[in-house]
Write a protein that holds these residues in place. Structure first.
Motif, short mmCIF file in Angstrom:
data_model
loop_
_atom_site.label_atom_id
_atom_site.label_comp_id
_atom_site.label_asym_id
_atom_site.label_seq_id
_atom_site.Cartn_x
_atom_site.Cartn_y
_atom_site.Cartn_z
N GLU A 1 0.81 -1.12 -0.14
CA GLU A 1 0.01 -0.09 -0.12
C GLU A 1 0.89 1.15 0.17
OE1 GLU A 1 -3.20 0.38 -0.14
OE2 GLU A 1 -4.00 -1.63 -0.08
N LEU A 2 1.99 1.07 0.73
CA LEU A 2 3.18 2.47 0.94
C LEU A 2 3.72 2.51 -0.33
CD1 LEU A 2 3.60 2.18 4.68
CD2 LEU A 2 2.21 3.87 3.58
N GLU A 3 3.75 1.55 -1.48
CA GLU A 3 4.47 1.38 -2.88
C GLU A 3 6.00 1.43 -2.28
OE1 GLU A 3 3.16 4.70 -5.00
OE2 GLU A 3 1.59 3.80 -5.35
N ILE A 4 6.51 0.70 -1.20
CA ILE A 4 7.98 0.42 -0.95
C ILE A 4 8.37 -1.05 -0.69
CG2 ILE A 4 7.62 0.42 1.55
CD1 ILE A 4 10.09 2.24 1.73
N ASP A 5 7.46 -1.98 -1.06
CA ASP A 5 7.64 -3.13 -0.96
C ASP A 5 8.66 -3.58 -2.01
OD1 ASP A 5 5.28 -2.68 -2.99
OD2 ASP A 5 5.69 -4.74 -3.31
N ASP A 6 8.85 -2.93 -3.05
CA ASP A 6 9.98 -3.63 -4.21
C ASP A 6 11.36 -3.09 -3.60
OD1 ASP A 6 8.14 -4.55 -5.66
OD2 ASP A 6 7.84 -2.86 -7.04
N SER A 7 11.35 -2.01 -2.71
CA SER A 7 12.52 -1.66 -2.10
C SER A 7 13.68 -2.69 -1.43
CB SER A 7 12.19 -0.35 -1.22
OG SER A 7 11.81 0.79 -2.17
N PHE A 8 12.84 -3.67 -0.95
CA PHE A 8 13.50 -4.72 -0.06
C PHE A 8 14.00 -6.01 -0.82
CE2 PHE A 8 10.49 -2.21 2.70
CZ PHE A 8 11.70 -1.56 3.58
N ASP A 9 15.18 -5.96 -0.76
CA ASP A 9 15.83 -7.43 -1.34
C ASP A 9 15.27 -8.64 -0.45
OD1 ASP A 9 17.64 -6.41 -3.66
OD2 ASP A 9 18.25 -4.91 -1.87
N VAL A 10 15.23 -8.29 0.93
CA VAL A 10 15.11 -9.08 2.11
C VAL A 10 14.32 -8.75 2.97
CG1 VAL A 10 16.21 -10.89 4.00
CG2 VAL A 10 17.43 -10.15 1.52
N ALA A 11 13.11 -9.55 3.39
CA ALA A 11 12.16 -8.97 4.53
C ALA A 11 11.93 -10.22 5.42
CB ALA A 11 10.96 -8.45 3.72
N VAL A 12 12.22 -9.82 6.61
CA VAL A 12 11.82 -10.80 7.66
C VAL A 12 10.90 -10.45 8.64
CG1 VAL A 12 13.02 -12.24 9.38
CG2 VAL A 12 14.14 -11.87 7.30
N ILE A 13 9.55 -10.74 8.83
CA ILE A 13 8.78 -10.21 9.86
C ILE A 13 8.32 -11.18 10.71
CG2 ILE A 13 6.31 -9.15 9.91
CD1 ILE A 13 6.94 -8.54 6.79
N SER A 14 8.15 -10.89 11.92
CA SER A 14 8.08 -11.75 12.98
C SER A 14 6.74 -12.61 12.85
CB SER A 14 8.09 -11.10 14.31
OG SER A 14 7.01 -10.13 14.45
N GLY A 15 5.71 -12.04 12.36
CA GLY A 15 4.49 -12.35 12.39
C GLY A 15 4.15 -13.56 11.34
N SER A 16 5.44 -13.69 10.38
CA SER A 16 5.40 -14.63 9.20
C SER A 16 6.44 -15.73 9.59
CB SER A 16 5.62 -13.95 7.93
OG SER A 16 4.77 -13.07 7.52
N GLU A 17 7.49 -15.19 10.34
CA GLU A 17 8.58 -16.22 10.68
C GLU A 17 8.45 -17.11 11.83
OE1 GLU A 17 11.47 -16.79 9.03
OE2 GLU A 17 10.83 -15.40 7.33
N GLY A 18 7.81 -16.59 12.74
CA GLY A 18 7.41 -17.42 14.11
C GLY A 18 8.66 -17.09 15.20
N VAL A 19 9.39 -16.08 14.84
CA VAL A 19 10.72 -15.77 15.97
C VAL A 19 10.55 -14.22 15.94
CG1 VAL A 19 12.39 -15.83 14.21
CG2 VAL A 19 12.85 -15.99 16.70
N GLU A 20 10.77 -13.56 17.04
CA GLU A 20 10.81 -11.93 17.03
C GLU A 20 11.92 -11.46 17.72
OE1 GLU A 20 7.98 -11.36 20.84
OE2 GLU A 20 6.77 -11.93 19.09
N LYS A 21 12.02 -10.10 17.46
CA LYS A 21 13.15 -9.43 18.21
C LYS A 21 12.66 -9.49 19.75
CE LYS A 21 13.44 -6.12 14.49
NZ LYS A 21 13.30 -4.45 14.33
N PRO A 22 13.56 -9.46 20.85
CA PRO A 22 14.92 -9.40 20.60
C PRO A 22 16.02 -10.95 20.27
CG PRO A 22 14.55 -9.21 23.01
CD PRO A 22 13.14 -9.31 22.18
N ASP A 23 15.18 -11.66 19.93
CA ASP A 23 15.59 -13.04 19.77
C ASP A 23 16.50 -12.78 18.40
OD1 ASP A 23 16.40 -15.57 19.13
OD2 ASP A 23 14.70 -16.42 19.67
N THR A 24 17.95 -13.16 18.54
CA THR A 24 18.90 -12.84 17.51
C THR A 24 18.66 -13.87 16.40
OG1 THR A 24 20.57 -14.46 18.90
CG2 THR A 24 20.53 -11.92 19.11
N GLU A 25 17.74 -14.96 16.65
CA GLU A 25 17.43 -15.72 15.46
C GLU A 25 16.77 -14.99 14.51
OE1 GLU A 25 17.00 -18.86 13.21
OE2 GLU A 25 18.12 -18.66 14.45
N ILE A 26 16.27 -14.00 14.47
CA ILE A 26 15.20 -13.19 13.70
C ILE A 26 16.47 -12.60 12.71
CG2 ILE A 26 14.83 -11.31 14.82
CD1 ILE A 26 12.11 -11.15 13.16
#
Length: 235
Positions: free
Chosen positions: A144-169
């Protein structure tokens, strides 16, 4: 040499519009209750100056954003909204309307300095990444914000099942980018959730402190993203 610059999302590249307190107050006024942006900001400042540092209360739902369902997210955020509403002497029933508003991608805006900064970093030959504690609908919001194409890599906790401050993310982001920690930088607005775990892995950490919360931070700190390309070029 830095190869990729990772960014946090909320508070770093985007925020509720016109602000958390501003949007909160707008919702209340639209429902017929007079409250100022300043009133909300004052209460938020007492409860959680940085929303990710919200102190848990006994019996309150935990954030657990890494695996948060819609129902769990509603329980957590509604509890927080109810705390603010109670201190403002407003009906806690407004929490449902607030949750719906704050989970609507149209309620958010990029900071004005984001796209110029990203463009300058790309012009310098750097890749761009995202590491964020956020529900999975952040992906929709980036479109929606027209910035998704700017990221070569995206890691989002809600999709990954791990969150900050866990260094695994952070490790997952490094693996996806196929880069060593010393060739990466991470830019965020929280010492606890951004700078500390990134630094622990050897990633160069930069704090963006837009409202002057951390005058004594031990990491390079900027008031906006305007100076970031120059700082990264010297790392």
């Amino acid at each position: 040499m830095i190869d990729i610059v990772f960014f946090d999302a909320g508070g770093t590249i985007l925020d509720a519009h016109p602000s958390f307190s501003g949007l909160f107050a707008q919702v209340c006024r639209a429902e017929g209750f007079e409250v100022s942006d300043e009133d909300v900001a004052r209460v938020q400042g007492r409860i959680a100056p940085h929303l990710m540092d919200l102190e848990p209360q006994e019996g309150a739902p935990s954030y657990a954003g890494s695996s948060m369902s819609t129902e769990r997210a509603r329980a957590f955020w509604s509890h927080f909204y109810e705390r603010v509403l109670k201190e403002l002497d407003l009906p806690t029933a407004l929490a449902d309307k607030l949750f719906d508003t704050f989970t609507d991608p149209s309620s958010y805006r990029l900071f004005d300095d984001v796209k110029p900064c990203v463009d300058a970093l790309r012009k310098a030959g750097l890749r761009i990444g995202l590491i964020s504690n956020f529900e999975s609908w952040l992906e929709e919001m980036l479109i929606e914000l027209e910035i998704d194409d700017s990221f070569d890599v995206a890691v989002i906790s809600g999709s990954e099942g791990v969150e900050k401050p866990d260094t695994e993310i952070y490790r997952r982001a490094l693996r996806k980018a196929d880069v060593s920690p010393t060739a990466a930088a991470h830019v965020g607005d929280s010492p606890t959730y951004d700078a500390e775990p990134a630094s622990a892995l050897g990633i160069r950490a930069v704090l963006v402190d837009r409202v002057g919360r951390y005058p004594d931070a031990r990491w390079p700190t900027l008031p906006s993203l305007e100076g970031l390309p120059g700082l990264i070029s010297k790392m």
